[in-house]
Motif scaffolding. Sequence first.
Motif, PDB file in Angstrom:
ATOM      1  N   LEU A  32      42.248  33.461  31.767  1.00  6.94           N
ATOM      2  CA  LEU A  32      43.335  34.353  32.158  1.00  6.94           C
ATOM      3  C   LEU A  32      44.243  33.689  33.181  1.00  6.94           C
ATOM      4  CD1 LEU A  32      41.405  37.758  32.463  1.00  6.94           C
ATOM      5  CD2 LEU A  32      42.810  36.933  30.556  1.00  6.94           C
ATOM      6  N   ASP A  33      43.657  32.843  34.025  1.00 10.95           N
ATOM      7  CA  ASP A  33      44.410  32.145  35.070  1.00 10.95           C
ATOM      8  C   ASP A  33      44.264  30.644  34.848  1.00 10.95           C
ATOM      9  OD1 ASP A  33      45.552  31.108  37.340  1.00 10.95           O
ATOM     10  OD2 ASP A  33      44.612  32.522  38.718  1.00 10.95           O
ATOM     11  N   HIS A  34      45.154  30.071  34.025  1.00 12.05           N
ATOM     12  CA  HIS A  34      45.053  28.650  33.683  1.00 12.05           C
ATOM     13  C   HIS A  34      45.336  27.755  34.882  1.00 12.05           C
ATOM     14  CE1 HIS A  34      44.423  28.689  29.292  1.00 12.05           C
ATOM     15  NE2 HIS A  34      45.043  29.859  29.331  1.00 12.05           N
ATOM     16  N   ARG A  35      46.204  28.207  35.781  1.00 11.79           N
ATOM     17  CA  ARG A  35      46.527  27.375  36.938  1.00 11.79           C
ATOM     18  C   ARG A  35      45.305  27.190  37.832  1.00 11.79           C
ATOM     19  NH1 ARG A  35      51.693  28.884  40.483  1.00 11.79           N
ATOM     20  NH2 ARG A  35      52.625  28.266  38.496  1.00 11.79           N
ATOM     21  N   ALA A  36      44.607  28.280  38.134  1.00  9.52           N
ATOM     22  CA  ALA A  36      43.385  28.177  38.941  1.00  9.52           C
ATOM     23  C   ALA A  36      42.316  27.411  38.189  1.00  9.52           C
ATOM     24  CB  ALA A  36      42.888  29.574  39.305  1.00  9.52           C
ATOM     25  N   ALA A  37      42.251  27.604  36.874  1.00 11.51           N
ATOM     26  CA  ALA A  37      41.229  26.924  36.074  1.00 11.51           C
ATOM     27  C   ALA A  37      41.383  25.414  36.162  1.00 11.51           C
ATOM     28  CB  ALA A  37      41.313  27.382  34.622  1.00 11.51           C
ATOM     29  N   ARG A  38      42.623  24.903  36.174  1.00 10.75           N
ATOM     30  CA  ARG A  38      42.834  23.460  36.222  1.00 10.75           C
ATOM     31  C   ARG A  38      42.254  22.849  37.490  1.00 10.75           C
ATOM     32  NH1 ARG A  38      47.663  24.631  33.337  1.00 10.75           N
ATOM     33  NH2 ARG A  38      48.817  25.105  35.248  1.00 10.75           N
ATOM     34  N   THR A  39      42.349  23.578  38.596  1.00 14.61           N
ATOM     35  CA  THR A  39      41.791  23.076  39.857  1.00 14.61           C
ATOM     36  C   THR A  39      40.282  22.910  39.751  1.00 14.61           C
ATOM     37  OG1 THR A  39      43.547  24.164  41.115  1.00 14.61           O
ATOM     38  CG2 THR A  39      41.548  23.527  42.325  1.00 14.61           C
ATOM     39  N   TYR A  40      39.619  23.926  39.206  1.00 14.11           N
ATOM     40  CA  TYR A  40      38.161  23.859  39.062  1.00 14.11           C
ATOM     41  C   TYR A  40      37.769  22.785  38.054  1.00 14.11           C
ATOM     42  CZ  TYR A  40      38.058  28.344  41.528  1.00 14.11           C
ATOM     43  OH  TYR A  40      38.193  29.342  42.468  1.00 14.11           O
ATOM     44  N   ILE A  41      38.524  22.661  36.975  1.00 15.02           N
ATOM     45  CA  ILE A  41      38.203  21.678  35.941  1.00 15.02           C
ATOM     46  C   ILE A  41      38.280  20.267  36.490  1.00 15.02           C
ATOM     47  CG2 ILE A  41      39.003  20.690  33.756  1.00 15.02           C
ATOM     48  CD1 ILE A  41      39.886  23.585  32.999  1.00 15.02           C
ATOM     49  N   GLN A  42      39.304  19.991  37.302  1.00 15.60           N
ATOM     50  CA  GLN A  42      39.436  18.657  37.889  1.00 15.60           C
ATOM     51  C   GLN A  42      38.250  18.325  38.786  1.00 15.60           C
ATOM     52  OE1 GLN A  42      43.221  18.743  39.894  1.00 15.60           O
ATOM     53  NE2 GLN A  42      44.411  18.601  37.985  1.00 15.60           N
ATOM     54  N   ARG A  43      37.811  19.310  39.560  1.00 10.46           N
ATOM     55  CA  ARG A  43      36.693  19.064  40.468  1.00 10.46           C
ATOM     56  C   ARG A  43      35.398  18.857  39.676  1.00 10.46           C
ATOM     57  NH1 ARG A  43      37.769  22.589  44.770  1.00 10.46           N
ATOM     58  NH2 ARG A  43      36.882  24.345  43.603  1.00 10.46           N
ATOM     59  N   ILE A  44      35.182  19.685  38.657  1.00  9.17           N
ATOM     60  CA  ILE A  44      33.980  19.553  37.836  1.00  9.17           C
ATOM     61  C   ILE A  44      33.980  18.212  37.102  1.00  9.17           C
ATOM     62  CG2 ILE A  44      32.830  20.458  35.765  1.00  9.17           C
ATOM     63  CD1 ILE A  44      33.719  23.272  36.693  1.00  9.17           C
ATOM     64  N   SER A  45      35.138  17.820  36.581  1.00  3.43           N
ATOM     65  CA  SER A  45      35.235  16.583  35.800  1.00  3.43           C
ATOM     66  C   SER A  45      34.939  15.360  36.647  1.00  3.43           C
ATOM     67  CB  SER A  45      36.623  16.459  35.168  1.00  3.43           C
ATOM     68  OG  SER A  45      36.867  17.547  34.282  1.00  3.43           O
ATOM     69  N   SER A  46      35.242  15.432  37.939  1.00  5.08           N
ATOM     70  CA  SER A  46      34.971  14.294  38.820  1.00  5.08           C
ATOM     71  C   SER A  46      33.520  14.251  39.277  1.00  5.08           C
ATOM     72  CB  SER A  46      35.886  14.360  40.056  1.00  5.08           C
ATOM     73  OG  SER A  46      35.571  15.506  40.849  1.00  5.08           O
ATOM     74  N   THR A  47      32.772  15.302  38.960  1.00  5.52           N
ATOM     75  CA  THR A  47      31.382  15.390  39.413  1.00  5.52           C
ATOM     76  C   THR A  47      30.396  15.073  38.298  1.00  5.52           C
ATOM     77  OG1 THR A  47      32.013  17.109  40.992  1.00  5.52           O
ATOM     78  CG2 THR A  47      29.667  16.895  40.504  1.00  5.52           C
TER      79      THR A  47
END
Length: 377
Positions: A32-47
């Motif tokens: 529902l909130d793609h902008r907030a999702a991108r922030t979490y995705i970037q952090r998860i992807s780096s982990t």
Amino acid sequence: MSQNQPPSGIGDRPSGLNRGRAALTWEDVPFLDHRAARTYIQRISSTLSSGLVSALPALFSESPDPDSALILFDQLVCGSQEVAQLLDQSHSLAHYAMLVFGHSRYLGDTLIQNPELLHSVLRDRHLDRSFSREEFHEALARFRARSFESDVSVLLARFKRREYVRIMLRDVLKIAPLAETTAEISALADVLIEDALGEAESRLRRRYEWPKTLDAANRVVDVPFTVLSLGKLGGNELNYSSDVDLLYLFGDGTEVAGAAIGNREYFIRLAQSVTEILSRATGEGAVFRIDLRLRPQGNEGELAIGLSQALRYYSSLAHDWERQALIKVRHAAGDLMLARQFMRNVQPHVYTEQVNFAAIKTALVARERMHTSRRFK
């Protein structure tokens, strides 16, 4: 079983990790909130490893609530390098975590606070089967031995939340059918009620001697006390959010002179203590919402009632729907013989030919609506 294998009978179940859907991208996930999702995705992807990250969009696309699941998954993997490594080693655990996060924020928080639960899925193969009442007893004893928690309400609520994670996973993975799931939740409830009764008895015994009575041979004996379950718990049909309907009974007999308080007062206090332990709000939530309105005379009746008084009520004063509610009565904790004595003697008043089923249905439907209204306020 190797470290990165799922429990037997589970790894071959369809999921986003093994259905060939890894080609999905994050853009395919209905956030529902793609902008907030991108922030979490970037952090998860780096982990996490690239192999696991590439499989995650398929998992999130299947989640009932991908936005909430993403927030909780971020907290899980970014809060502990050890957890991130565990998920990289066993991708099936990422699937299990996603199922919990997508179906229940309440249990999702439990998993974040207790990430070792994921490891126990692999180590102990706890998803393979349901637990019996005896196994819950043993698990609670081990949990208590490892815990430094002195508040029994907190301890029992915490233990329930941990077990609900495992039970819910078996449920949503379709390992356990509905009847097995509700029976396991009911068995867990019985153990928690029994433990609360033991704690309440211990507290009262520090102040008063256990009530005594004279038996048929004029010998001084302990008065029995039992906790009966009705409603969904009585029918072994308890679900994750059900109220727990209880009825407290104590035995009859001539009281022994010299006691600090009378038997009736003692058992009312005991019932109050059990109810308080189970229903008190804590940082872990309450153990259960306790409903005592099915006792004789409902809210106007005493919390604990003597056997003879209860039988008189159901034989002559109770409404048809109150008698029919006893179809599901069952022993939950306390003295088993007293429970059986009550159930045997009340049966003739429950199973009768002259029953107004229309009135019973109206009363029970109205009661269920009251419960539903109260839950969502």
